[in-house]
Write a protein that holds these residues in place. Structure first.
Motif, PDB file in Angstrom:
ATOM      1  N   LEU A  59      27.402   7.378   9.261  1.00 19.12           N
ATOM      2  CA  LEU A  59      28.248   8.355   8.575  1.00 19.12           C
ATOM      3  C   LEU A  59      27.773   9.777   8.851  1.00 19.12           C
ATOM      4  O   LEU A  59      28.592  10.689   9.049  1.00 19.12           O
ATOM      5  N   ALA A  60      26.446   9.969   8.867  1.00 28.39           N
ATOM      6  CA  ALA A  60      25.914  11.305   9.129  1.00 28.39           C
ATOM      7  C   ALA A  60      26.284  11.774  10.528  1.00 28.39           C
ATOM      8  O   ALA A  60      26.668  12.936  10.727  1.00 28.39           O
ATOM      9  N   LEU A  61      26.208  10.889  11.511  1.00 27.28           N
ATOM     10  CA  LEU A  61      26.565  11.256  12.874  1.00 27.28           C
ATOM     11  C   LEU A  61      28.064  11.492  13.009  1.00 27.28           C
ATOM     12  O   LEU A  61      28.508  12.384  13.737  1.00 27.28           O
ATOM     13  N   ALA A  62      28.875  10.685  12.324  1.00 26.02           N
ATOM     14  CA  ALA A  62      30.322  10.862  12.388  1.00 26.02           C
ATOM     15  C   ALA A  62      30.742  12.193  11.779  1.00 26.02           C
ATOM     16  O   ALA A  62      31.599  12.908  12.326  1.00 26.02           O
ATOM     17  N   ALA A 115      28.573  13.915  16.161  1.00 18.93           N
ATOM     18  CA  ALA A 115      27.529  13.545  17.126  1.00 18.93           C
ATOM     19  C   ALA A 115      27.465  12.037  17.273  1.00 18.93           C
ATOM     20  O   ALA A 115      26.385  11.465  17.463  1.00 18.93           O
ATOM     21  N   LEU A 116      28.613  11.374  17.189  1.00 18.93           N
ATOM     22  CA  LEU A 116      28.651   9.921  17.227  1.00 18.93           C
ATOM     23  C   LEU A 116      28.064   9.329  18.514  1.00 18.93           C
ATOM     24  O   LEU A 116      27.481   8.241  18.468  1.00 18.93           O
ATOM     25  N   PRO A 117      28.194   9.975  19.691  1.00 18.35           N
ATOM     26  CA  PRO A 117      27.585   9.394  20.898  1.00 18.35           C
ATOM     27  C   PRO A 117      26.073   9.200  20.807  1.00 18.35           C
ATOM     28  O   PRO A 117      25.506   8.411  21.564  1.00 18.35           O
ATOM     29  N   VAL A 118      25.438   9.913  19.897  1.00 18.96           N
ATOM     30  CA  VAL A 118      23.987   9.773  19.747  1.00 18.96           C
ATOM     31  C   VAL A 118      23.629   8.449  19.081  1.00 18.96           C
ATOM     32  O   VAL A 118      22.468   8.060  19.039  1.00 18.96           O
TER      33      VAL A 118
END
Length: 340
Positions: free
Chosen positions: A137-140, A144-147
């Motif tokens: 959720l934090a990346l979304a 930065a979802l590819p990370v």
């Protein structure tokens, strides 16, 4: 031969308490010197083995002691309280050969441990799955979802340290004992310094891997923003720079995974079970992989497959996958060291 009785004053060195024969405390330097001169030897107290007169941390028992001519000494405890369960020993266990299909037996034993203590094991797994959801959720939200791919690989590096409680459940179940959260807390406190040191080593490896992952992205994509979630798969598979990143990133990630797996395959269970330092545990873990390459390769593939299935269920399956792998890893350590 006369006995000297009295309340021995303790000296704590590396988390253990030691006593001089006449009850006076050792300083760190004098203790190490005495050990080198063989003035102290392992003893038995209350039916259990203790290294160099190791005793309880909270209270020093009363001892009657004698000092024979050869520099050894015997101890008789007059303390009524029971001593804590001793570990298997100070020496690192020898690594033995195991059959190629041994990992299937480890999984079966881990499965039995999982359902023998579901109230603790499943909470462990649910917490692990919750952490995975938090990062997702934090990346979304930060675009930065590819990370997520390198982060997930790095997150698994810390898995062996996070599974300490699961190892303790399996260890106590082997002895026919039940496990509570207080028992897990106690074993973490007892081995906290060495576990923390090993955790720092894995954390540094994780940070290094993330730095390499970012550098690879910059190498293939340049100074551009990350692809969106909608275009991530098509960018990686159907563009030259995306395909190059996928291939090179997978190869480099596999190298990091191999290093992490080799140094942590049995390190944490050994730190939990024996009085060995972190470097020794890592060396023995690497030796286990080198001695049993086929079995350990199968075990790595099973771990990867189980965790992948857990992730494909939107991390819900990690609630079972993580404790299953944790319990099975304990049985892997026991068989690889010939102590099962």
């Amino acid at each position: 031969m006369p006995y000297r009785a009295g309340c021995a004053a303790a000296c704590v060195v590396d988390g253990r308490k030691y006593f001089q024969a006449d009850g006076r405390p050792f300083g760190r330097g004098s203790l190490r010197k005495a050990v080198i001169q063989n003035h102290l030897i392992p003893v038995r107290m209350m039916g259990k083995n203790f290294d160099l007169c190791q005793t309880r941390k909270k209270a020093a028992p009363i001892f009657a002691m004698k000092w024979p001519e050869k520099g050894e000494f015997a101890m008789t405890s007059t303390h009524d309280d029971s001593a804590p369960a001793s570990k298997s020993g100070d020496a690192a266990p020898a690594i033995v050969h195991v059959p190629f299909d041994a990992p299937w037996n480890w999984l079966a034993a881990g499965w039995r441990d999982l359902w023998a203590t579901p109230q603790i094991s499943l909470i462990y797994g649910a917490a692990f799955a919750g952490i995975a959801w938090f990062f997702l959720l934090a990346l979304a939200l930060s675009s930065a979802l590819p990370v997520i791919l390198p982060l997930a690989g790095g997150f698994l590096l810390l898995g062996p340290v996070l599974a300490v409680g699961l190892y303790e459940i399996s260890r106590r179940r082997e002895r026919g004992e039940t496990t509570s959260w207080a028992d897990i807390s106690a074993v973490v406190r007892e081995n906290g310094s060495r576990l923390a040191l090993f955790g720092v080593a894995l954390l540094l490896l994780f940070i290094f891997w993330m730095r390499v992952a970012f550098l690879l992205f910059m190498l293939f994509f340049g100074a551009v923003s990350y692809p969106s979630a909608e275009t991530l798969v098509s960018t990686l598979l159907f563009t030259w720079h995306g395909l190059g990143l996928a291939i090179v990133g997978t190869a480099v990630g596999a190298l990091f995974a191999l290093v992490a797996y080799a140094i942590s395959a049995i390190s944490v269970p050994m730190l939990l079970d024996r009085h060995v330092d972190v470097v020794t545990a890592i060396i023995q873990s690497v030796q286990a992989v080198r001695t049993n390459p086929q079995a350990m390769l199968l075990w790595a593939a099973l771990i990867l497959g189980i965790v992948t299935l857990g992730c494909l269920t939107l991390f819900v399956g990690l609630a079972i996958a993580f404790p299953l792998v944790g319990h099975a890893s304990w049985h892997a350590y026991r068989e690889l060291t010939g102590t099962r």
